[in-house]
Design a protein around this motif. Structure first.
Motif, PDB file in Angstrom:
ATOM      1  N   ARG B  21       0.860  -1.179   0.000  1.00 19.46           N
ATOM      2  CA  ARG B  21       0.000   0.000   0.000  1.00 19.46           C
ATOM      3  C   ARG B  21       0.897   1.230   0.000  1.00 19.46           C
ATOM      4  O   ARG B  21       1.651   1.444   0.942  1.00 19.46           O
ATOM      5  N   GLU B  22       0.813   1.981  -1.072  1.00 15.38           N
ATOM      6  CA  GLU B  22       1.671   3.167  -1.166  1.00 15.38           C
ATOM      7  C   GLU B  22       1.094   4.290  -0.332  1.00 15.38           C
ATOM      8  O   GLU B  22      -0.086   4.624  -0.457  1.00 15.38           O
ATOM      9  N   VAL B  23       1.907   4.857   0.550  1.00 16.61           N
ATOM     10  CA  VAL B  23       1.413   5.981   1.338  1.00 16.61           C
ATOM     11  C   VAL B  23       2.042   7.296   0.895  1.00 16.61           C
ATOM     12  O   VAL B  23       1.531   8.367   1.203  1.00 16.61           O
ATOM     13  N   LEU B  24       3.182   7.187   0.190  1.00 10.42           N
ATOM     14  CA  LEU B  24       3.784   8.404  -0.370  1.00 10.42           C
ATOM     15  C   LEU B  24       4.055   8.140  -1.840  1.00 10.42           C
ATOM     16  O   LEU B  24       4.573   7.088  -2.206  1.00 10.42           O
ATOM     17  N   ARG B  25       3.702   9.113  -2.684  1.00 10.89           N
ATOM     18  CA  ARG B  25       3.921   8.931  -4.124  1.00 10.89           C
ATOM     19  C   ARG B  25       4.705  10.114  -4.654  1.00 10.89           C
ATOM     20  O   ARG B  25       4.172  11.213  -4.781  1.00 10.89           O
ATOM     21  N   GLU B  26       5.954   9.900  -4.942  1.00 11.80           N
ATOM     22  CA  GLU B  26       6.817  10.918  -5.564  1.00 11.80           C
ATOM     23  C   GLU B  26       6.646  12.277  -4.914  1.00 11.80           C
ATOM     24  O   GLU B  26       6.314  13.259  -5.566  1.00 11.80           O
ATOM     25  N   VAL B  27       6.892  12.300  -3.624  1.00  9.12           N
ATOM     26  CA  VAL B  27       6.698  13.547  -2.882  1.00  9.12           C
ATOM     27  C   VAL B  27       7.972  14.384  -2.914  1.00  9.12           C
ATOM     28  O   VAL B  27       9.070  13.871  -2.769  1.00  9.12           O
ATOM     29  N   ASP B  28       7.812  15.667  -3.122  1.00  9.93           N
ATOM     30  CA  ASP B  28       8.906  16.615  -2.981  1.00  9.93           C
ATOM     31  C   ASP B  28       8.588  17.522  -1.796  1.00  9.93           C
ATOM     32  O   ASP B  28       7.455  17.975  -1.643  1.00  9.93           O
ATOM     33  N   LEU B  29       9.622  17.764  -0.970  1.00  9.06           N
ATOM     34  CA  LEU B  29       9.408  18.700   0.140  1.00  9.06           C
ATOM     35  C   LEU B  29      10.725  19.341   0.486  1.00  9.06           C
ATOM     36  O   LEU B  29      11.770  18.682   0.527  1.00  9.06           O
ATOM     37  N   ARG B  30      10.682  20.633   0.752  1.00 10.99           N
ATOM     38  CA  ARG B  30      11.899  21.359   1.079  1.00 10.99           C
ATOM     39  C   ARG B  30      11.607  22.223   2.288  1.00 10.99           C
ATOM     40  O   ARG B  30      10.558  22.854   2.367  1.00 10.99           O
ATOM     41  N   VAL B  31      12.530  22.200   3.241  1.00  9.55           N
ATOM     42  CA  VAL B  31      12.429  23.132   4.371  1.00  9.55           C
ATOM     43  C   VAL B  31      13.712  23.946   4.368  1.00  9.55           C
ATOM     44  O   VAL B  31      14.804  23.400   4.465  1.00  9.55           O
ATOM     45  N   GLY B  32      13.562  25.260   4.223  1.00 10.46           N
ATOM     46  CA  GLY B  32      14.743  26.125   4.135  1.00 10.46           C
ATOM     47  C   GLY B  32      15.329  26.411   5.503  1.00 10.46           C
ATOM     48  O   GLY B  32      14.709  26.136   6.528  1.00 10.46           O
ATOM     49  N   PRO B  33      16.506  26.995   5.544  1.00  8.82           N
ATOM     50  CA  PRO B  33      17.141  27.327   6.823  1.00  8.82           C
ATOM     51  C   PRO B  33      16.243  28.260   7.634  1.00  8.82           C
ATOM     52  O   PRO B  33      15.743  29.261   7.110  1.00  8.82           O
ATOM     53  N   LYS B  47       1.424  12.238   5.780  1.00  8.53           N
ATOM     54  CA  LYS B  47       2.278  13.286   6.352  1.00  8.53           C
ATOM     55  C   LYS B  47       3.152  12.754   7.484  1.00  8.53           C
ATOM     56  O   LYS B  47       4.321  13.135   7.612  1.00  8.53           O
ATOM     57  N   THR B  48       2.606  11.843   8.284  1.00  5.48           N
ATOM     58  CA  THR B  48       3.403  11.296   9.393  1.00  5.48           C
ATOM     59  C   THR B  48       4.544  10.428   8.874  1.00  5.48           C
ATOM     60  O   THR B  48       5.666  10.494   9.376  1.00  5.48           O
ATOM     61  N   THR B  49       4.253   9.640   7.837  1.00  7.68           N
ATOM     62  CA  THR B  49       5.308   8.814   7.239  1.00  7.68           C
ATOM     63  C   THR B  49       6.424   9.690   6.691  1.00  7.68           C
ATOM     64  O   THR B  49       7.612   9.413   6.868  1.00  7.68           O
ATOM     65  N   LEU B  50       6.028  10.795   6.069  1.00  6.92           N
ATOM     66  CA  LEU B  50       7.026  11.710   5.541  1.00  6.92           C
ATOM     67  C   LEU B  50       7.903  12.250   6.673  1.00  6.92           C
ATOM     68  O   LEU B  50       9.122  12.381   6.540  1.00  6.92           O
ATOM     69  N   GLY B 220      -1.127  10.723  -0.156  1.00  8.96           N
ATOM     70  CA  GLY B 220       0.264  10.451  -0.489  1.00  8.96           C
ATOM     71  C   GLY B 220       0.912  11.457  -1.412  1.00  8.96           C
ATOM     72  O   GLY B 220       2.029  11.243  -1.877  1.00  8.96           O
ATOM     73  N   ARG B 221       0.241  12.516  -1.693  1.00  3.87           N
ATOM     74  CA  ARG B 221       0.859  13.528  -2.567  1.00  3.87           C
ATOM     75  C   ARG B 221       0.724  14.896  -1.927  1.00  3.87           C
ATOM     76  O   ARG B 221      -0.188  15.167  -1.147  1.00  3.87           O
ATOM     77  N   VAL B 222       1.639  15.804  -2.319  1.00  3.73           N
ATOM     78  CA  VAL B 222       1.533  17.193  -1.881  1.00  3.73           C
ATOM     79  C   VAL B 222       0.535  17.883  -2.805  1.00  3.73           C
ATOM     80  O   VAL B 222       0.705  17.866  -4.014  1.00  3.73           O
ATOM     81  N   VAL B 223      -0.516  18.427  -2.213  1.00  3.53           N
ATOM     82  CA  VAL B 223      -1.536  19.049  -3.069  1.00  3.53           C
ATOM     83  C   VAL B 223      -1.476  20.571  -3.020  1.00  3.53           C
ATOM     84  O   VAL B 223      -2.031  21.245  -3.871  1.00  3.53           O
ATOM     85  N   ALA B 224      -0.846  21.121  -2.003  1.00  2.00           N
ATOM     86  CA  ALA B 224      -0.743  22.580  -1.944  1.00  2.00           C
ATOM     87  C   ALA B 224       0.501  22.954  -1.176  1.00  2.00           C
ATOM     88  O   ALA B 224       0.875  22.286  -0.234  1.00  2.00           O
TER      89      ALA B 224
END
Lengths: 407, 233
Positions: B21-33, B47-50, B220-224
């Motif tokens: 069961r896929e819970v994340l699908r090609e997610v991109d995420l960046r947190v800057g300094p 989100k918790t898995t991420l 499993g995807r970033v929508v916004a």
């Protein structure tokens, strides 16, 4: 939030894991703080370890007492070599050898003296109550001085008198207050077998699992007391070598001239032969080993339960520590540290209790029971291993603390 | 300066074979300094898995996950454990050790650093507790503190080691509105003053105002991925 400016972040990137020693110290301290926080649980864990400790001490103590007492007689004999029937299993139940072998031994150059020793069990009538009980009779040539027991040397002449015995003052009390009666009234008559004999003194020897009491008497008096014994048969021959003679060479020479109806043993070999009987031919040695093992298993289960429930009850906290970067190895050290602390905290009172119990039991049973350093070290290692195994079993529960489940 | 969190095309699945069961699908995420990012979305959105992937609590299956300059794809367990020491974690419940005082709990985070001595650890723990307003409670055990106070001790524990990144999962879930707000604002202020980035998972709408950016996930995807409306409210 004005206090923030006081906080200077530490130098970044300089973090290194603590060394093994300081890491272990921190782990053990954490373990102790956790144990200390639940007094009732700590007390029951200590009680469990103490229980195992006392049990093992008792088992090993009895075992050592048995073995020690079983060889008291052999240890008391001043002889280098012994002739014994190869059929003899233990000295309290000897097979006889022909008396002529004793004389034959003198044919070997290195032999200075060869003395027959007679062993038999006979009934002894308690001079106070009149009840009969089997006593170990030790007959030997009073002149030859092979037997070296406290108090015996002074009685050499007295034992030459007809129908005299020296009573072992450390025999079980069921034989009657022989020592007190002797001290009060001097020599007095007792009945051994169906014969009246006189107690002319006391020696110090001690009971064993094979003999509840002992009486020492001369060769001639032994024959009088044990009538059924043919004159030509003896139970043991004690051989003393000339000064400077080579023990093993003399043993080999004796073996060469002796027919196969006697075995030639050194004192140490005879002692070990005796021990082997108790250890292997009787269930006694096994019983004590088994008893010790049971004690250790019970202790281990108790310690395991305590450690296991400590982990199981704090899985979230352990998982949090893992998330913070504590390694499984460090947390294992915490659990093993707790096991080590329990081992130590249980061992110390357990040893004190055992030493006291030894005193009580020694007084009641007349067995040579006492706390020995060597045994204490052995038991400490056993208890430590017991707690260690319990700790290692409990450590497996740490795997269930998964930091990934924390979110 | 490098981004504390740089996640690219991460895919993650639980189970195997038919149960996969896929819970994340090609997610991109960046947190800057120094950035405060809130990750939100319905239950099961991943989100918790991420968050656990960014926290090096799980092994990366597919994609790239760089945290504090360390690539976690293919990283060994020991490397992940080492990286976790440079991250401050705050959980739904405080998870403090009940048999230790607040001060000792906070100092636990410093015991991982062999370069610190006992005295220094306790001093830093006291200073950190003072900065979350618990100077007078440093010697108390968690059982003697209120829920909000305990979570503040947890915040102090997460921050005392001067982590490069703070990961928080529903830190207000067990708290009432006032204490929840208090804890989150405290966290934000402390992180700001130290320039520490925060990645915070929540679906508590009352605390969205602390974020610089709000990332919404669904299925499993970033929508916004929007700049927050009321930055630094």
């Amino acid at each position: 939030m004005n206090a923030m400016s006081d906080l200077r972040p530490a130098a970044r990137g300089a973090m290194r894991a603590p060394g093994f020693l300081s890491g272990s110290w921190l782990a053990v301290r954490l373990a102790w703080r956790q144990l200390r926080s639940e007094r009732a649980r700590l007390a029951s864990a200590i009680a469990g370890v103490m229980f195992a400790c006392v049990l093992v001490f008792m088992q090993l103590g009895f075992r050592a007492a048995l073995f020690e007492s079983a060889t008291t007689l052999i240890g008391a004999m001043r002889a280098d070599l012994f002739l014994m029937s190869p059929m003899t299993l233990a000295s309290f139940r000897p097979e006889t050898i022909p008396r002529v072998r004793v004389s034959q031994a003198l044919g070997v150059e290195a032999v200075q003296a060869a003395v027959p020793v007679y062993l038999a069990q006979a009934s002894f009538r308690n001079p106070e109550s009149g009840r009969r009980r089997m006593i170990q009779l030790i007959g030997f040539d009073a002149e030859a001085g092979v037997l070296d027991l406290p108090g015996l040397a002074a009685m050499r002449e007295a034992l030459k008198q007809p129908d005299t015995i020296a009573f072992d003052a450390r025999s079980r009390p069921e034989f009657g207050p022989v020592l007190r009666m002797f001290q009060e009234q001097g020599p007095f008559a007792v009945q051994i077998g169906n014969r009246e004999m006189r107690v002319v003194g006391t020696v110090e020897m001690g009971t064993s699992f094979g003999a509840d009491g002992n009486a020492v008497l001369s060769e001639v008096n032994f024959r009088r007391a044990v009538r059924e014994r043919p004159q030509a048969l003896v139970d043991l021959a004690a051989i003393r070598l000339k000064p400077g003679a080579d023990l093993l060479a003399a043993q080999a020479a004796l073996r060469a001239i002796m027919p196969p109806d006697v075995a030639v043993l050194t004192q140490e070999e005879l002692r070990r032969h005796e021990l082997r009987y108790w250890e292997e031919a009787t269930p006694i040695g096994f019983i004590f080993s088994f008893g010790s093992l049971m004690g250790l298993i019970v202790g281990m289960v108790i310690v395991y339960q305590i450690l296991f429930s400590d982990i199981a009850g704090h899985l979230k906290e352990y998982a949090t520590l893992k998330a913070m970067g504590y390694s499984n190895a460090h947390l294992s050290r915490v659990v093993l540290g707790a096991a080590g602390i329990l081992a130590l905290l249980g061992f110390v009172p357990g040893t004190i209790a055992s030493a006291m119990l030894y005193g009580v039991i020694a007084d009641a049973t007349f067995l040579p029971l006492a706390m020995a350093t060597e045994r204490a070290v052995t038991v400490f290692l056993m208890i430590f291993a017991m707690c260690g195994v319990a700790g290692l079993l409990a450590v497996r529960k740490l795997r269930d603390a998964d930091p990934a489940d924390m979110f | 300066m490098e981004n504390p969190v740089e996640i690219r095309e991460v895919t993650y699945a639980y189970g195997e074979g038919a149960l996969r069961r896929e819970v994340l699908r090609e997610v991109d995420l960046r947190v800057g300094p120094g950035e405060i990012v809130i990750l939100t979305g319905p239950s099961g959105s991943g989100k918790t898995t991420l968050l656990t992937l960014a926290g090096a609590l799980r092994a990366v299956q597919q994609g790239s996950c760089r945290v504090l300059g360390r690539e976690l794809a293919g990283a060994r367990e020991a490397e992940r454990v080492a990286l976790r020491r440079r991250i401050g974690f705050i959980f739904q419940s405080h998870n403090l050790l009940g048999f230790l005082s607040a001060r000792q709990n906070v100092a636990m985070a410093l015991e991982l650093d062999g370069g610190t001595g006992e005295r220094e650890r306790l001093e830093r723990a006291d200073a950190m507790l003072a900065s979350v307003g618990l100077a007078e409670h440093a010697g108390k055990q968690p059982g003697q503190l209120s829920g909000g106070q305990r979570q503040r001790v947890a915040v102090a524990r997460a921050l005392v080691g001067s982590p490069g990144l703070i990961l928080a999962d529903e830190p207000t879930a067990a708290l009432d509105k006032a204490s929840g707000q208090e804890v989150v604002h405290l966290l934000r202020d402390l992180a700001r003053s130290r320039g520490t980035a925060i990645l915070l998972v929540t679906h508590d709408p009352r605390i969205l105002d602390v974020a610089d950016r709000i990332v919404a996930m669904e299925d499993g995807r970033v929508v916004a991925d929007d700049a927050a409306r009321a930055v630094n409210g």
